[in-house]
Scaffold this motif. Sequence first.
Motif, PDB file in Angstrom:
ATOM      1  N   ARG A 136      -0.893  -9.966  -3.961  1.00  0.00           N
ATOM      2  CA  ARG A 136      -2.100  -9.167  -3.753  1.00  0.00           C
ATOM      3  C   ARG A 136      -2.212  -8.152  -4.889  1.00  0.00           C
ATOM      4  NH1 ARG A 136       0.084  -9.822   1.546  1.00  0.00           N
ATOM      5  NH2 ARG A 136      -1.407 -10.875   2.924  1.00  0.00           N
ATOM      6  N   ASN A 170      -3.046  -2.832  -2.681  1.00  0.00           N
ATOM      7  CA  ASN A 170      -2.831  -3.468  -1.377  1.00  0.00           C
ATOM      8  C   ASN A 170      -1.344  -3.677  -1.108  1.00  0.00           C
ATOM      9  OD1 ASN A 170      -5.524  -3.582  -0.793  1.00  0.00           O
ATOM     10  ND2 ASN A 170      -5.797  -5.703  -1.429  1.00  0.00           N
ATOM     11  N   THR A 201      -4.798  -1.277   5.507  1.00  0.00           N
ATOM     12  CA  THR A 201      -5.053  -2.574   4.892  1.00  0.00           C
ATOM     13  C   THR A 201      -5.091  -3.625   5.986  1.00  0.00           C
ATOM     14  OG1 THR A 201      -3.844  -1.820   2.950  1.00  0.00           O
ATOM     15  CG2 THR A 201      -4.248  -4.169   3.120  1.00  0.00           C
ATOM     16  N   CYS A 243      -2.752  -7.701   7.627  1.00  0.00           N
ATOM     17  CA  CYS A 243      -3.147  -8.891   6.852  1.00  0.00           C
ATOM     18  C   CYS A 243      -2.415 -10.159   7.308  1.00  0.00           C
ATOM     19  CB  CYS A 243      -2.913  -8.661   5.370  1.00  0.00           C
ATOM     20  SG  CYS A 243      -3.944  -7.358   4.675  1.00  0.00           S
ATOM     21  N   ASP A 300     -10.714 -15.230   6.774  1.00  0.00           N
ATOM     22  CA  ASP A 300     -10.077 -13.981   6.314  1.00  0.00           C
ATOM     23  C   ASP A 300      -8.899 -14.271   5.386  1.00  0.00           C
ATOM     24  OD1 ASP A 300     -11.721 -12.163   7.548  1.00  0.00           O
ATOM     25  OD2 ASP A 300     -10.564 -12.091   9.390  1.00  0.00           O
ATOM     26  N   ASP A 308      -8.328 -13.115   1.551  1.00  0.00           N
ATOM     27  CA  ASP A 308      -7.123 -12.373   1.181  1.00  0.00           C
ATOM     28  C   ASP A 308      -6.378 -13.058   0.037  1.00  0.00           C
ATOM     29  OD1 ASP A 308      -5.136 -10.400   1.383  1.00  0.00           O
ATOM     30  OD2 ASP A 308      -3.973 -11.567   2.815  1.00  0.00           O
TER      31      ASP A 308
END
Length: 530
Positions: free
Chosen positions: A17, A21, A110, A315, A339, A343
């Motif tokens: 990431r 993040n 996050t 996440c 999602d 991500d």
Amino acid sequence: MDYRIEPPKRIVIPNWRYFNNTVNLGELTAYENINFDEASLYPIDDYINDWIDSKSVYRASDLISAAITNSQKGNPFVIDAAKFLLENVGQANLTQKHIAQFILNSNKETDCSNSIIRLQNDAFEKLKTASDIHENIHKLRILAHAYPYNPIVYVDMARAYITIGLKEKAEKLIRMASYLDPQNRFVARAAARFFIHIGDNERAADVIKKTGFVKYDPWLMASDISIATVRGKRSGYIKRGQQIAFSDNYNSFSISELASALGTIEMEDGSRKRSRNFFNQSLIAPNDNSLAQAEWVIIASQLPITIHPNLKVKCNHESLVYKALEKNDVVSAMNNVVDWICDMPFSMKPVLIGYNISTTIARNYELSSNILGVGLKSHPNDPWMLNNRAYVNARANNVEEAEKDMEKLEHCTTPLTESMVICKEATKGLIAYRRKDKETGRKLYGQAILHASELKEDSEEVVLKAKINMLREELIISNYQNSQALQDLEKLSVPNQKQDLILLRNEVLEEMKKYKNEISIMSTQQNSYK
């Protein structure tokens, strides 16, 4: 006809990431078990008082610097100072703006869960056009010009480039970052993930080894063990890792990926009890990667692992996908797979799994096309994605778009497997049927079936799939009046273990019943008007 690729065996390779993040997820913190005593922190009251007395860019910058140094980024006065700097961008320099943004990002959760299928998700739509990514690249290039020796900027820029398929530019930046700071955990793990992404597993192993901290850092050790598995080798740190995984000297979060990687090794070796112990250890304070590994192992190996229902993991889209599939919750699976793609937009795996769910189970061909659209940004001209997007677009009667993808596939330089060539031929047949060219459609499907019967592997499955697709088109083009096609479809012997083929055939039969019911209702209504 779509071409299916089975998702690969899951391994605990590091996620990648953007830096902010990663910081917010806690993966760059110290790994030792240290209890910080707030009283021992250097007080920043003087800086706060100066800030209250005179709110200026200078005072705000001083306060933020003191807060970062003394681990007090969450102080409300510090957050207020960060907002002040960003509101006065004309007076603040680039460094001041950068640290202000860091403070605000550090205090931001996050997480990105929601409860609707995201055909209209802003992030998803922007990924399709790559507009956000190009804007991010522009900002990162400005930062790189201001801080030419900052490896973090180069790693973040490389991630943006790989998301839109610019592999050569991304590799140049990754190599530059690794040269500037080869010992940096964030740089090393990101570089390792990049090299795995492009298939250079040896380089991935090398970049982790060159940090010099694999023996001490559980995050790097977890990466070393997993990358060795990808290479078909055994890491030299397994014994050391086994000691660390149950050591009181390391906090539970920092050893989560390590324990998960070791649990995977033990499972492969057939030691289910030891494997379960390591996985349970990894779940005391998991990150999204170790939690997803546990959910995958439960499905793949029926290992009796205890996952606490109230775990709060940021996440964790991938693990939620596996959990939803286990419960046959299609809506939740689709929500979370979208999602997951947002991500990890450069990764093939969420695209592959998302496509399979949306096409086979949800039968949402528009969403399937959108998912492949994102995948084609990071993997331009990938043959299976081009063929499959043509297939789902044709199924949705978006024939012009289907033909565009087939045209790109014709000029694709990647060598096609025999099965891929057959699927491509069948997809052309599907497009012909949707163009009302029945004769060409029959001819192309017939050729695909003939060639599939000559395959050395999976011949029966590919033949069945092509026949079901062809018979569906025969029924549709005849408004479900082709009784011979219906009889042939019902007579097809589909093995019970081929669930995707059973679902494909059942879909045709269900659509036929739906069509006949609609005709019956219309007929009844017309008679009532007479």
